[in-house]
Design a protein around this motif. Structure first.
Motif, PDB file in Angstrom:
ATOM      1  N   SER A   3       0.827  -1.213   0.000  1.00  0.00           N
ATOM      2  CA  SER A   3       0.000   0.000   0.000  1.00  0.00           C
ATOM      3  C   SER A   3       0.860   1.261   0.000  1.00  0.00           C
ATOM      4  CB  SER A   3      -0.950   0.008   1.194  1.00  0.00           C
ATOM      5  OG  SER A   3      -0.236   0.106   2.401  1.00  0.00           O
ATOM      6  N   HIS A   4       2.025   1.205   0.651  1.00  0.00           N
ATOM      7  CA  HIS A   4       2.943   2.348   0.663  1.00  0.00           C
ATOM      8  C   HIS A   4       3.458   2.631  -0.756  1.00  0.00           C
ATOM      9  CE1 HIS A   4       6.156   5.036   1.823  1.00  0.00           C
ATOM     10  NE2 HIS A   4       7.037   4.218   1.265  1.00  0.00           N
ATOM     11  N   LYS A   5       3.862   1.603  -1.473  1.00  0.00           N
ATOM     12  CA  LYS A   5       4.368   1.785  -2.841  1.00  0.00           C
ATOM     13  C   LYS A   5       3.249   2.224  -3.774  1.00  0.00           C
ATOM     14  CE  LYS A   5       8.267  -1.224  -2.431  1.00  0.00           C
ATOM     15  NZ  LYS A   5       9.475  -1.167  -3.156  1.00  0.00           N
ATOM     16  N   PHE A   6       2.054   1.701  -3.578  1.00  0.00           N
ATOM     17  CA  PHE A   6       0.913   2.090  -4.404  1.00  0.00           C
ATOM     18  C   PHE A   6       0.543   3.551  -4.152  1.00  0.00           C
ATOM     19  CE2 PHE A   6      -3.744   2.017  -5.350  1.00  0.00           C
ATOM     20  CZ  PHE A   6      -3.616   1.813  -6.710  1.00  0.00           C
ATOM     21  N   LYS A   7       0.577   3.970  -2.893  1.00  0.00           N
ATOM     22  CA  LYS A   7       0.305   5.369  -2.542  1.00  0.00           C
ATOM     23  C   LYS A   7       1.342   6.290  -3.184  1.00  0.00           C
ATOM     24  CE  LYS A   7      -0.062   8.308   1.564  1.00  0.00           C
ATOM     25  NZ  LYS A   7       0.061   8.313   3.027  1.00  0.00           N
ATOM     26  N   ASP A   8       2.618   5.922  -3.122  1.00  0.00           N
ATOM     27  CA  ASP A   8       3.676   6.704  -3.773  1.00  0.00           C
ATOM     28  C   ASP A   8       3.423   6.824  -5.268  1.00  0.00           C
ATOM     29  OD1 ASP A   8       5.112   7.335  -1.557  1.00  0.00           O
ATOM     30  OD2 ASP A   8       6.796   6.004  -1.974  1.00  0.00           O
ATOM     31  N   PHE A   9       3.045   5.719  -5.884  1.00  0.00           N
ATOM     32  CA  PHE A   9       2.769   5.708  -7.318  1.00  0.00           C
ATOM     33  C   PHE A   9       1.628   6.669  -7.661  1.00  0.00           C
ATOM     34  CE2 PHE A   9       0.298   3.963 -10.884  1.00  0.00           C
ATOM     35  CZ  PHE A   9       1.259   4.016 -11.884  1.00  0.00           C
ATOM     36  N   ILE A  10       0.563   6.641  -6.894  1.00  0.00           N
ATOM     37  CA  ILE A  10      -0.592   7.515  -7.137  1.00  0.00           C
ATOM     38  C   ILE A  10      -0.206   8.982  -6.958  1.00  0.00           C
ATOM     39  CG2 ILE A  10      -2.834   8.214  -6.184  1.00  0.00           C
ATOM     40  CD1 ILE A  10      -3.408   5.246  -5.727  1.00  0.00           C
ATOM     41  N   ILE A  11       0.541   9.292  -5.918  1.00  0.00           N
ATOM     42  CA  ILE A  11       0.934  10.678  -5.654  1.00  0.00           C
ATOM     43  C   ILE A  11       1.886  11.183  -6.733  1.00  0.00           C
ATOM     44  CG2 ILE A  11       2.151  12.189  -4.042  1.00  0.00           C
ATOM     45  CD1 ILE A  11       0.945  10.418  -1.793  1.00  0.00           C
TER      46      ILE A  11
END
Length: 172
Positions: A3-11
């Motif tokens: 979820s941390h990597k996915f959040k970074d990707f979205i941001i």
């Protein structure tokens, strides 16, 4: 972790979409106030950078900085503003009021002292109201007005190149 990597990707995608519509407006103002976004997870030379900038006759009260750390414990106490990935929402906004205040200030010069594209750093640089933004050439060129190609560990070289070109551009 995922979820941390996915959040970074979205941001990061959000920041890059916003950058496609950015038009840089040149400012003729001389440099009186400096904001520094510093990634302490990459370099521990924050004080050295500030001392190098002060060598160029910049008043110490005109320098304000904010430090990014990958992990900040609740028990850690700092004498400067620190933020991390936990201070960003999924909508690419900051929950930390100190970060919002930093991004809302109109600095004459913003130094983005990081060479790794982390979502929090990109977002803060993009949201900043600074008139003139300087950063490393390894970061997306649309974020900054001026790019310096050097290694992050070489604070003296970075400061020397920065002030050499600020003089040429008649910013100091």
């Amino acid at each position: 972790m995922f979820s941390h990597k996915f959040k970074d990707f979205i941001i990061k995608n959000s920041v890059k979409k916003r950058l496609s519509n950015v038009k840089h407006i040149a400012s003729a103002n001389s440099v009186q106030t400096i904001g520094i976004i510093f990634d302490e997870t990459q370099s521990s030379q924050r004080e050295k950078l500030i001392n190098e900038i002060k060598k160029w006759q910049v008043a110490p009260l005109s320098i304000e900085f904010i430090v990014f750390k990958d992990k900040v414990k609740k028990t850690d106490v700092f004498d400067y503003t620190v933020f991390s990935n936990k201070d960003i929402t999924w909508n690419a906004t900051f929950t930390n009021s100190a970060v919002d205040q930093f991004s809302a200030k109109t600095f004459d010069l913003l130094i983005s002292y990081y060479d790794d594209e982390k979502a929090a750093l990109l977002l803060l640089t993009q949201l900043s109201k600074a008139h003139f933004k300087v950063g490393f050439s390894s970061v997306d060129h649309r974020l900054n007005h001026f790019l310096i190609q050097t290694e992050i560990d070489k604070c003296a070289t970075f400061a020397e190149e920065l002030f050499k070109y600020l003089k040429i551009l008649k910013k100091i």
